[in-house]
Design a protein around this motif. Structure first.
Motif, mmCIF file in Angstrom:
data_model
loop_
_atom_site.group_PDB
_atom_site.id
_atom_site.type_symbol
_atom_site.label_atom_id
_atom_site.label_comp_id
_atom_site.label_asym_id
_atom_site.label_seq_id
_atom_site.Cartn_x
_atom_site.Cartn_y
_atom_site.Cartn_z
ATOM 1 N N LEU A 39 85.616 41.905 84.464
ATOM 2 C CA LEU A 39 86.138 41.633 85.835
ATOM 3 C C LEU A 39 85.798 40.264 86.243
ATOM 4 O O LEU A 39 86.548 39.322 86.894
ATOM 5 N N ARG A 40 84.392 40.141 86.233
ATOM 6 C CA ARG A 40 83.766 38.579 86.823
ATOM 7 C C ARG A 40 84.308 37.495 85.809
ATOM 8 O O ARG A 40 84.751 36.358 86.388
ATOM 9 N N LEU A 41 84.362 37.765 84.691
ATOM 10 C CA LEU A 41 85.027 36.799 83.927
ATOM 11 C C LEU A 41 86.416 36.559 84.049
ATOM 12 O O LEU A 41 86.822 35.341 84.188
ATOM 13 N N ALA A 42 87.142 37.416 84.171
ATOM 14 C CA ALA A 42 88.415 37.426 84.691
ATOM 15 C C ALA A 42 88.730 36.496 85.962
ATOM 16 O O ALA A 42 89.758 35.767 86.092
ATOM 17 N N ASN A 98 88.947 39.028 72.305
ATOM 18 C CA ASN A 98 88.945 38.440 73.361
ATOM 19 C C ASN A 98 89.295 36.731 73.161
ATOM 20 O O ASN A 98 89.414 36.311 72.176
ATOM 21 N N ARG A 99 89.710 36.258 74.087
ATOM 22 C CA ARG A 99 90.171 34.900 74.171
ATOM 23 C C ARG A 99 89.101 33.901 75.048
ATOM 24 O O ARG A 99 89.685 32.747 75.673
ATOM 25 N N LEU A 100 87.921 34.339 75.184
ATOM 26 C CA LEU A 100 86.929 33.654 76.291
ATOM 27 C C LEU A 100 86.598 32.194 75.758
ATOM 28 O O LEU A 100 86.699 31.419 76.653
ATOM 29 N N SER A 101 86.587 31.975 74.465
ATOM 30 C CA SER A 101 86.119 30.759 73.992
ATOM 31 C C SER A 101 87.638 29.756 74.330
ATOM 32 O O SER A 101 87.454 28.479 74.741
ATOM 33 N N VAL A 102 88.919 30.446 74.174
ATOM 34 C CA VAL A 102 89.941 29.646 74.596
ATOM 35 C C VAL A 102 90.010 29.096 75.916
ATOM 36 O O VAL A 102 90.189 27.893 76.349
ATOM 37 N N PHE A 103 90.018 30.252 76.623
ATOM 38 C CA PHE A 103 89.841 29.841 78.380
ATOM 39 C C PHE A 103 88.733 29.065 78.787
ATOM 40 O O PHE A 103 88.898 28.078 79.400
ATOM 41 N N THR A 147 74.667 35.768 75.936
ATOM 42 C CA THR A 147 75.663 36.854 75.864
ATOM 43 C C THR A 147 77.157 36.318 76.056
ATOM 44 O O THR A 147 77.982 36.952 75.346
ATOM 45 N N ILE A 148 77.287 35.090 76.758
ATOM 46 C CA ILE A 148 78.725 34.423 76.267
ATOM 47 C C ILE A 148 78.931 34.397 74.872
ATOM 48 O O ILE A 148 79.879 34.677 74.380
ATOM 49 N N GLY A 149 78.046 33.735 73.980
ATOM 50 C CA GLY A 149 78.151 33.611 72.779
ATOM 51 C C GLY A 149 78.432 34.878 71.903
ATOM 52 O O GLY A 149 79.258 35.083 71.097
ATOM 53 N N SER A 192 80.991 24.665 79.655
ATOM 54 C CA SER A 192 80.092 25.322 78.650
ATOM 55 C C SER A 192 79.736 26.652 78.816
ATOM 56 O O SER A 192 79.884 27.289 79.724
ATOM 57 N N ARG A 193 78.977 27.170 77.826
ATOM 58 C CA ARG A 193 78.730 28.672 77.680
ATOM 59 C C ARG A 193 77.619 28.744 78.798
ATOM 60 O O ARG A 193 77.700 29.931 79.416
ATOM 61 N N ARG A 194 76.829 27.848 79.136
ATOM 62 C CA ARG A 194 75.842 27.851 80.144
ATOM 63 C C ARG A 194 76.403 27.772 81.578
ATOM 64 O O ARG A 194 76.223 28.813 82.390
ATOM 65 N N GLU A 195 77.449 27.242 81.586
ATOM 66 C CA GLU A 195 78.456 27.022 83.019
ATOM 67 C C GLU A 195 79.010 28.484 83.190
ATOM 68 O O GLU A 195 78.912 28.716 84.512
ATOM 69 N N LEU A 196 79.635 29.022 82.208
ATOM 70 C CA LEU A 196 80.028 30.216 82.344
ATOM 71 C C LEU A 196 79.121 31.379 82.675
ATOM 72 O O LEU A 196 79.514 32.085 83.602
ATOM 73 N N ALA A 197 78.220 31.344 81.944
ATOM 74 C CA ALA A 197 77.122 32.350 82.064
ATOM 75 C C ALA A 197 76.633 32.391 83.630
ATOM 76 O O ALA A 197 76.442 33.401 84.153
ATOM 77 N N GLU A 198 76.447 31.148 83.943
ATOM 78 C CA GLU A 198 75.937 30.859 85.420
ATOM 79 C C GLU A 198 77.016 31.722 86.488
ATOM 80 O O GLU A 198 76.702 31.968 87.260
ATOM 81 N N ALA A 199 78.079 31.326 86.074
ATOM 82 C CA ALA A 199 79.277 31.633 87.022
ATOM 83 C C ALA A 199 79.569 33.204 87.050
ATOM 84 O O ALA A 199 79.844 33.655 88.103
ATOM 85 N N VAL A 200 78.966 33.789 85.906
ATOM 86 C CA VAL A 200 79.058 35.329 86.134
ATOM 87 C C VAL A 200 77.724 36.148 86.124
ATOM 88 O O VAL A 200 77.506 37.123 85.813
ATOM 89 N N GLY A 201 76.676 35.392 85.860
ATOM 90 C CA GLY A 201 75.330 35.893 86.196
ATOM 91 C C GLY A 201 74.812 36.342 84.948
ATOM 92 O O GLY A 201 74.177 37.594 84.904
ATOM 93 N N VAL A 202 74.940 36.010 83.717
ATOM 94 C CA VAL A 202 74.484 36.539 82.461
ATOM 95 C C VAL A 202 73.735 35.293 81.799
ATOM 96 O O VAL A 202 73.894 34.112 82.245
#
Length: 83
Positions: A50-53, A7-12, A33-35, A19-29
């Motif tokens: 699909l939510r992450l995308a 995956n390229r999650l950290s790059v995006f 989990t993001i880590g 932050s990991r927290r912001e991304l987690a809140e955006a997708v509901g985890v």
């Protein structure tokens, strides 16, 4: 047959300044989990992928792949040769 998921999650995430927290809140985890996802310790469900995308406005294949992604430097070198 088990395949490693790349995956390229950290790059995006870094590119967007999230932050990991912001991304987690955006997708509901949970932020953990993001880590786990970024380190390849956990494969997302299709719904989560699909939510992450959707957060990054990219196709899911831009974030996840069964084969390793080419190094960014290699991609840039190839693009400069094509132009």
């Amino acid at each position: 047959m088990s395949a490693e998921l790349h995956n390229r999650l950290s790059v995006f995430r870094a590119e967007r300044g999230m932050s990991r927290r912001e991304l987690a809140e955006a997708v509901g985890v949970n932020p953990q989990t993001i880590g786990f996802l970024e380190r390849g310790e956990y494969g997302p469900s299709l719904v989560l992928a699909l939510r992450l995308a959707r957060v990054f406005s990219v196709p899911v294949e831009a974030l996840f792949a069964l084969e390793p992604f080419p190094a960014l430097g290699d991609q840039l070198a190839r693009l400069s040769k094509e132009s």
